[in-house]
Design an enzyme around this catalytic site. Sequence first.
Site, PDB file in Angstrom:
ATOM      1  CE1 TYR A  57     -39.416  24.644   9.409  1.00 58.14           C
ATOM      2  CE2 TYR A  57     -40.675  24.583  11.443  1.00 58.14           C
ATOM      3  CZ  TYR A  57     -39.535  24.935  10.762  1.00 58.14           C
ATOM      4  OH  TYR A  57     -38.497  25.552  11.422  1.00 58.14           O
ATOM      5  CD  GLN A 192     -36.406  28.447  16.001  1.00 61.79           C
ATOM      6  OE1 GLN A 192     -36.479  27.421  15.325  1.00 61.79           O
ATOM      7  NE2 GLN A 192     -37.500  29.106  16.407  1.00 61.79           N
ATOM      8  NE  ARG A 225     -30.834  19.567  10.173  1.00 61.81           N
ATOM      9  CZ  ARG A 225     -30.891  20.363   9.125  1.00 61.81           C
ATOM     10  NH1 ARG A 225     -31.305  19.877   7.964  1.00 61.81           N
ATOM     11  NH2 ARG A 225     -30.557  21.631   9.204  1.00 61.81           N
ATOM     12  CE  LYS A 231     -34.265   6.156  18.571  1.00 66.75           C
ATOM     13  NZ  LYS A 231     -35.665   6.630  18.365  1.00 66.75           N
ATOM     14  CD  GLN A 300     -39.838   9.754  17.201  1.00 71.07           C
ATOM     15  OE1 GLN A 300     -40.183  10.847  16.762  1.00 71.07           O
ATOM     16  NE2 GLN A 300     -39.312   8.816  16.427  1.00 71.07           N
TER      17      GLN A 300
END
Length: 327
Positions: A57, A192, A225, A231, A300
Site C-alpha cells: 500500500y 482476509q 471501494r 456517492k 470518514q
Amino acid sequence: MEYRKLGNTDLELSTITYGAFAIGGTMWGGNEQKDSIDSIHASIDNGVTTLDTAPFYGFGLSEELIGTALKGKDRTKVQLLTKFGLVWDGSNQGKGEHFFDLDENGKSTPIYKLSSKANIIKEVEESLKRLNTDYIDLIQQHWPDATTPIDETMEAMESLIKQGKVRAAAVSNHSVDLLKEASKTFIPASNQVGYSMLNRGIENELVPYTIANNIGIIVYSPMERGLLSGKYFQNEKLKSDDHRNGYFGQFDLEKVKVFLDNIRPIAAEKNASLAQLVLRWTSLQKGITIVLAGARNAAQAVSNAESMNFDLSSEELSFINAELSKI
C-alpha cells in the site's frame, strides 16, 4: 464499538477495523498525508483499535504513516495487522510469481507474489521499522504464491511467533483447499478475503469451513471501494488514475442504484448513512469476525466507527437480503 476474538488467538480486535489501503495512495489517485494521519487518530479516538495495512500500500507509505500517527500512543491499546508477499522493487531477483503490472504516473512496475522464508523475514523486518514498533499483532500472507511450498511459508510465520516479532499469523485470499493445505503445517488465525453485499461467494464453502475450524474471517472491500456508499450515483467524480473507473464496470449499476434507494429508509430511520448501514449489515453476517473500512480523512473515520452505534432487527436484515436478491 464491539470487539471480537480472532480465531484461535488471544487477539481482541475492533469489529470495524481501519483499512489502510487508500492512504498509501497507490491505485487511489494520490494521498493527503495530514488527512491520513488525522483519520488514524480519529479512528482510535472513536474505539477503532485495529489497523490493517500492507507494504504494498503505497510501497511502504501506508505503514510509515501509521508509524508516524502512533508516535506517543500506547502501543498496547492498538493492534497492528500487516502483510507480506507482494514484491515490487526487484529484490526478488527473478523469483516469485508474476501477479500484474502496476501502471501509474506513466510508469509500469511489475508486481510479484513471493512468500519464501527469506522474503518473509526481510519484509517483516522492514515493516517493523516502518511501523515504528518491535512487534506485529497479526502478520498475513497477502496472496498465495504458487512458487513457494505452503509449508515453507507457514513454518516461517510460526518461527516469527516464537521469536516474539509477531503475535499471530494468518493468510489472505486463500481458498478452502489452500487453507486445508496450510493447516497441515500451521493453522492460520484468519483468512482476509473480499466480501460485500455484491460479492457473497465466500458464504458457500469458506464460511462453513472457517466456523468449523475456528479460523477468523477478515473482510475487505465491504463498500465495494465506495460504490455502496451511494456517492457514485450523486455525480461524485473520480480522478483519472483512480482504479475504480474500471472496477465499477463489473456491476449492474442501475440495479445497484435501485437497491440502495430501497434500503435508504432503513438508514434514515437509524439516523445513519448508507455507508454505515452497509458496514453494520456486513458485521452481522455469519462467520465474519472483523470488517475493514477505509478512511482518507477524520470525518470518514468517525463515520465508520459510528456504524456500530445501532443494530438491525431480523426483519430489517430479511428486507435487505430480499432486496439484494433482486440485483
